[in-house]
Design a protein around this motif. Sequence first.
Motif, PDB file in Angstrom:
ATOM      1  N   ASN A 256       8.733 -46.692 -27.330  1.00  7.00           N
ATOM      2  CA  ASN A 256       8.505 -45.276 -26.991  1.00  7.00           C
ATOM      3  C   ASN A 256       9.766 -44.442 -27.167  1.00  7.00           C
ATOM      4  OD1 ASN A 256       5.792 -45.708 -26.310  1.00  7.00           O
ATOM      5  ND2 ASN A 256       6.328 -46.305 -24.229  1.00  7.00           N
TER       6      ASN A 256
ATOM      7  N   ASN B  65       6.628 -38.590 -26.832  1.00  5.54           N
ATOM      8  CA  ASN B  65       5.730 -37.708 -26.086  1.00  5.54           C
ATOM      9  C   ASN B  65       4.266 -38.139 -26.133  1.00  5.54           C
ATOM     10  OD1 ASN B  65       7.488 -35.757 -24.980  1.00  5.54           O
ATOM     11  ND2 ASN B  65       7.761 -34.867 -27.024  1.00  5.54           N
TER      12      ASN B  65
ATOM     13  N   GLN C 154       2.480 -40.146 -24.726  1.00 11.56           N
ATOM     14  CA  GLN C 154       2.204 -40.968 -23.547  1.00 11.56           C
ATOM     15  C   GLN C 154       1.607 -40.074 -22.464  1.00 11.56           C
ATOM     16  OE1 GLN C 154       5.638 -43.732 -22.546  1.00 11.56           O
ATOM     17  NE2 GLN C 154       6.709 -42.309 -23.892  1.00 11.56           N
TER      18      GLN C 154
ATOM     19  N   LYS D  97       5.608 -41.400 -18.807  1.00  9.92           N
ATOM     20  CA  LYS D  97       6.515 -41.330 -19.951  1.00  9.92           C
ATOM     21  C   LYS D  97       7.793 -42.121 -19.684  1.00  9.92           C
ATOM     22  CE  LYS D  97       5.237 -36.933 -22.100  1.00  9.92           C
ATOM     23  NZ  LYS D  97       5.725 -35.593 -22.483  1.00  9.92           N
TER      24      LYS D  97
ATOM     25  N   SER E  98      13.117 -43.021 -17.705  1.00 13.92           N
ATOM     26  CA  SER E  98      11.919 -42.225 -17.485  1.00 13.92           C
ATOM     27  C   SER E  98      12.355 -40.913 -16.842  1.00 13.92           C
ATOM     28  CB  SER E  98      10.932 -42.970 -16.573  1.00 13.92           C
ATOM     29  OG  SER E  98      11.448 -43.055 -15.250  1.00 13.92           O
TER      30      SER E  98
END
Length: 347
Positions: free
Chosen positions: A9, A61, A63, A68, A86
């Motif tokens: 991510n 983004n 997520q 996130k 996070s």
Amino acid sequence: MIKRLKLTNFRQFKNLELNITKDIVVIHGKNAIGKSTILEAISLITNGISPWASGDEYINNEQLEDDKYTRIEMETELNTFSLFKSSAKREFKIDGHNTTPKKFFLNNASSIFNPELIEILMISPSRRRAFLDSVITIIDYEYDTLLKSFNKTLRQRNAYLKKLSKKFYEQGIIARNDPQLNFWTNEFIKLSNIIQNQRLDLAKELSSENFKLLYKPSNRTTPLDESIEDSKKRDIATGYTNIGPHRDDWDLVNGKDIKKFGSRGEKRLAIGELIFQTQSAIKSHIGEYPTLLLDDIASELDEKNTKRIFSAKALEQQQTFITVIHKENVPKSILSKAQLIDLNLFK
């Protein structure tokens, strides 16, 4: 040496894992495919800062808003490092155990250079100051805390100067000996002297036989405590601090000011040489060369200077990651020694 890098991510990468087998790594692929993103991740996990992002915009983004997060994992010959970020927390782990940022970054460091940096260092005084500060932070982890204290003190002094400025224009009173102003001024001078001295020392280390990095304090030849006292009247009138480390600058000189009078080629070559002076300076302090991240540097160099910058001797003294659109832009002598990663294949 980095042996494995995994991104979860992180910007456009939901899940990317790279196994690294050599000291020179050439990452190639079309534009906007994520070459610079990989270097940004290495910079974050080795230095704690992104060369481009001031906030958390590198978190993917795509997520759910409440979930996130991003994770960077780096495996070296000795340890495995994991950085989790996070909106609510940040975690540092070495071999699966939580640790402090200071211990996490103690034995990791990287330097990143790209075409934009060449232009920025020739145009922007603030970015020239930031460049010196970023190198010192790698050498001395506590320097970042010093900078934060300095910036806080500068904001406090400027806020009070604005109040005195209003008083000056409304009542004609120049409160040069105001007790609160004197307090913030003394704090400012104390922190400023440390910052300027460390920058001056680094400027000497970054100078070579081909050029001199000339640090230019805004107080010139006058000691800062005298200059700031002389500047108090102007500071009150303008409502901000006119001299100090936040106004200093530096030039590259080789008989002439390269920034002002050098050709585009001379500027590019000077910054290229500064790359390796920086590497040597960091090694002299931390005992090893930092990982070198060269982001699309080849696009800014002609064939002659490409060979000069991309010399095997210079690149093999540390682990080096090079990003290019076309691998053919890298000299064959380097390609023959490098691990090639075609990022087009990961899409």
